[in-house]
Design an enzyme around this catalytic site. Structure first.
Site, PDB file in Angstrom:
ATOM      1  N   GLY A 232      19.126  61.422  54.222  1.00 40.54           N
ATOM      2  CA  GLY A 232      18.555  60.352  54.456  1.00 40.54           C
ATOM      3  C   GLY A 232      17.352  60.940  53.797  1.00 40.54           C
TER       4      GLY A 232
ATOM      5  CB  SER B 294      23.188  62.675  51.640  1.00 41.97           C
ATOM      6  OG  SER B 294      22.441  62.786  50.434  1.00 41.97           O
ATOM      7  CB  ALA B 295      18.673  64.976  53.341  1.00 43.35           C
TER       8      ALA B 295
ATOM      9  CG  HIS C 201      23.514  61.239  46.270  1.00 45.81           C
ATOM     10  ND1 HIS C 201      24.037  59.938  46.410  1.00 45.81           N
ATOM     11  CD2 HIS C 201      22.803  61.758  47.729  1.00 45.81           C
ATOM     12  CE1 HIS C 201      23.507  60.005  48.404  1.00 45.81           C
ATOM     13  NE2 HIS C 201      23.350  60.734  48.495  1.00 45.81           N
TER      14      HIS C 201
ATOM     15  CD  GLU D 143      26.830  58.624  45.481  1.00 43.16           C
ATOM     16  OE1 GLU D 143      28.115  57.062  44.697  1.00 43.16           O
ATOM     17  OE2 GLU D 143      25.761  58.472  45.302  1.00 43.16           O
TER      18      GLU D 143
END
Lengths: 238, 238
Positions: A92, A124-125, A161, A196
């Protein structure tokens, strides 16, 4: 006990089901670690609300026979870490995640337990915060955290990403331009551009890339290089 | 004296000369303000070095018969602001710009003079810092500034280089997704998505859009709307 991390670039590839592509790897990690309950950190989820976010992830984990408890349901979120079998940090907005983790004292609580062998998984985060600082996130700084310092479970920075493409006819910087600016400010730090559908597995001092696509490694003064799964990455853990 | 700002989305459109498209508008602003020397803030320029950056901009301004002095050549950069005829803040990395502006006491020095009529021009990061905070930049957080607080010359946030496109097959958030996350955290703030090849002119309490493309205005709980040059934008200055 040795550290055990699974740092995933992204939850979902374009057009696939939520947490589709990493699911088999997540399941294998939980099985290897004998985990049947994860303690979830939902603070990167800004728009949907923590309850909805936790439910969404819990539904995926249920298929793996893994229960989920979310730190946001505790009066003191750090208490949840003390009892955890495994920490899972979802993606997020990284600034919001880091803001809340500092506010609730989770940086120190998670770092201490994971350095002592508590399994850690993030995407991700959640992969960004395993690094020394939030310096190489792609996210918008929607809120000011108390500090940019993060968990420092690995000594390098991840850019999740990671992508090579750039919208056509647009004058902004490419991803590589942005990372090169960071290299000027922190010349002694390695940066991993994690594309990714790829992830990093840390087991003690051993680092491995998982996925079909290579990762891109940057450091000031060194030639930027691509590494495939199976290549020696020990220099990144030194 | 009333405030006079020119807030430019981007220095250069893809494929054009450096500071190509805004040049006529910059010249008109300098002429209207009777400016023959600008005080340049180069701190967003990370990779090329401040001397090179200042020279590059000075070469463009020379065609307009405007001299450039750069704050980085002063022992105390804030002293340069005290003597300025006009402040010009160039683009680059917003975090680095904000870090250096706080470090050198430029936030307060520039805010006070511009609120009292000193003309201000900026592009990209230089437009971002005219807003209340750096919250809506697109840049990578390569360094931690003392605070996210910026000049607050206008009461809304600008997202420069606003774009609708999204790299194909990529799972990250769109620009609009990112801005919507900010709206959750700061529901009372307007955000202007300022597309490339457009700029905002502030003259006292009057705000105008310049350029062929519309701007996109966001606020929590309100319908997102597009505004063309010539439309009333006074609600953004309230």
């Amino acid at each position: 006990m040795e550290m055990n991390l699974l740092l995933i670039s992204n939850s979902t590839n374009a057009g696939e089901a939520y947490l589709g592509w990493p699911r088999a790897h997540m399941k294998a990690f939980f099985e290897e670690m004998h985990v049947d309950e994860v303690t979830f950190v939902p603070y990167a989820g800004v728009s949907m609300g923590y309850d909805v976010y936790a439910k969404r992830v819990a539904d995926v984990l249920a298929e793996m026979n893994v229960r989920l408890v979310s730190v946001h349901t505790f009066d003191k979120p750090a208490d949840a870490i003390a009892k955890a079998q495994c920490v899972l940090v979802g993606g997020g907005n990284t600034f919001h995640l880091v803001y809340e983790m500092h506010r609730h004292g989770l940086m120190q609580a998670i770092r201490e337990r994971v350095q002592n062998g508590l399994p850690y998984m993030g995407w991700s985060a959640g992969s960004n915060v395993a690094c020394p600082g939030l310096f190489t996130t792609n996210d918008m700084p929607i809120i000011q955290p108390a500090s940019f310092e993060t968990l420092k479970l690995v000594p390098f920075q991840i850019n999740p990403h990671y992508l090579d493409a750039h919208p056509q006819g647009h004058g902004g910087e490419t991803r590589e331009d942005r990372i090169k600016e960071f290299m000027v400010v922190q010349p002694d730090t390695y940066i991993v551009g994690l594309r990714e559908a790829t992830m990093l597995r840390v087991k003690g001092r051993t680092l491995s890339l998982i996925g079909e696509r290579p990762m891109r490694v940057f450091r000031h003064g060194l030639e930027t290089k691509e590494y495939q799964a199976g290549q020696d990455l020990s220099f990144l853990m030194a």
